[in-house]
Design an enzyme around this catalytic site. Sequence first.
Site, PDB file in Angstrom:
ATOM      1  CB  SER A 236       4.365  12.204 -39.371  1.00 58.95           C
ATOM      2  OG  SER A 236       5.340  11.145 -40.078  1.00 58.95           O
ATOM      3  CG  ASP A 362       5.764  12.713 -47.423  1.00 58.23           C
ATOM      4  OD1 ASP A 362       6.925  12.405 -47.202  1.00 58.23           O
ATOM      5  OD2 ASP A 362       4.938  13.105 -46.710  1.00 58.23           O
ATOM      6  CG  HIS A 391       7.548  13.548 -43.644  1.00 58.09           C
ATOM      7  ND1 HIS A 391       6.269  13.035 -44.199  1.00 58.09           N
ATOM      8  CD2 HIS A 391       7.836  13.639 -42.770  1.00 58.09           C
ATOM      9  CE1 HIS A 391       5.941  12.382 -43.232  1.00 58.09           C
ATOM     10  NE2 HIS A 391       6.781  12.624 -42.132  1.00 58.09           N
TER      11      HIS A 391
END
Length: 577
Positions: A236, A362, A391
């Site tokens: 991320s 996502d 995600h």
Amino acid sequence: MAVSDLVEALSGSPYEALFRAALSIPLSHYLVGLSLIVAVFLYNFVEMHFLEDFLTGFRGQPVVLTFNPTSQVYRDVVSKCRIFRGRYLSTPWLCSPHLQTIFVQFFGNPPVVNYRRQIFMASDGGTIALDWVKNVEVDKPAPQVNYSFMQDDRNPILIIIPGLTSDSNSSYVKHLAHKMAKHGWNVLVANHRGLGGVSITSDRFYNAGWTEDVRKVIEYLNCQYSAAPIYVVGTSIGANILVKYLAEDGINTPIVGAAAICSPWDLLICDRFMNRRLAQRLYNKALAIGLKDYAHSHEAVLSRLLNLEGVKKCHSVRDFDDCATRVLSNYETVDTYYRNCCSSNFIKGVMVPLLCISSLDDPVCTSEAIPWDECRLNNNVVLATTKHGGHLPFYEGLTAKSVWWVRAVDEFFSALRSSPLSHRKKEIPDSSINPAQPPIDHAPYVQISGDGMVAAVNNETSETETQHLGKVDDKTMFEDATKSESNILENQERTSDLPQPTDEPSDVACAPKHDISDITAPVKRSLNQLWRQNRKSTWLLFYIAIVTTWPVVGSALLVFFRKKFRGYFSPSSVRRG
């Protein structure tokens, strides 16, 4: 109005039959119909794909790879990984990106991982918690004390950079740490400042573009454990930081290989995406709550740097970045912070093998921000995308105890370790590309002078220009020397020692005499090449030009020919003929 009165009012009309039929349907049937409507709404709202998986026989979706056709990373590493030639099938009862993302945050099925903490002090006084996992002690309890490995340990070191407000206790971090430690890796989780249970000890905080902490930790590990190769995985926001760091350091980084998992790529696009739908707005609020908790836990330091009352009123990540992040990072606006920290602007400068994994569904980092072309242009980057995955979770199997991208990273690094790329001499980057800046603003395209002339711009100074500048400097030095009477004789003696010009070729470069053919030849070659490649388009443009200008040109030609041949077609000339 009573039901009997309504029936009497509808008496004799076709609506009476419909109303009586509606009353005769049992209430349970209405409830079933309403339940079906709600189920269809929820199925679409949470973006479930169970029916899609069912119709395809639960075979999953293929993994799509994006890479340069001449990429040695794909040829020697990725092509040998079986997982990229297969398919990804999510856990059937988590067949939704939202279900997977929520599950990984609140449940996650993490394995048992025991860390040994090492406190790393940055040069500015900041405190960073480094949590180690020793490969032979994964399942053994260990106290939280300072720890370091033997300096002659040759086992590879894997550094994990967590995401926003995540640390070594996050489920997906434990999945990766446990998997790699079981396979003989020395795993280290580099927590962000203020996370992992440590306090803020300086006025510097982490953000999406802060690479100094990662750089210092890698330099420290490379110095302390010089015999061990270093690999890095960013997740991320950690992936965004990793890609930016790799581009900034280029060939100077000691990293052998890296992987970026679910990177946001373009923070500005992701920010707009987070305000587009109801589901994304819910994620936005959840992330804002986590950031506010982070600020609240370090209130003693932030109280003298920020307006905490404004931070408490934040309802989105953008609000927090406006009140806190951009102020602490000295950015003028939030958009300026987002633009300067986008890893998509730095992907061209990556000089080590990099695997990027992203999911097209996502719900946090939209696929619209994925730099497809930039990844394709870089020989060191391979982008793997899956249709589903959410995600960071990418759960697979009926029990959801396996994470697909963890297996992919494990296989990628294993293939990289046994390939020549792990021992290759790093390539020298192109000097015309500055990886630390967005490439679109610094490309050597054209230069417009004051008189309106357009000329090509080259980043490299030509040999003729260099020699010309050298001559000007010598002349200036000579004129300054002649001002002193004592230096005149010395300069004359130096001049007399210089070789005299002859008719023979000399190695001493001089300004070339340009012929007109030397100037027009490149233009002719370019026009000929353009004509060969775009012949049909050129004829089409020629036809359009004739059609659009014919009313004006035709009228002008008609007037011209009338004046030109007026004498030939006059009555007197006809009679003479």
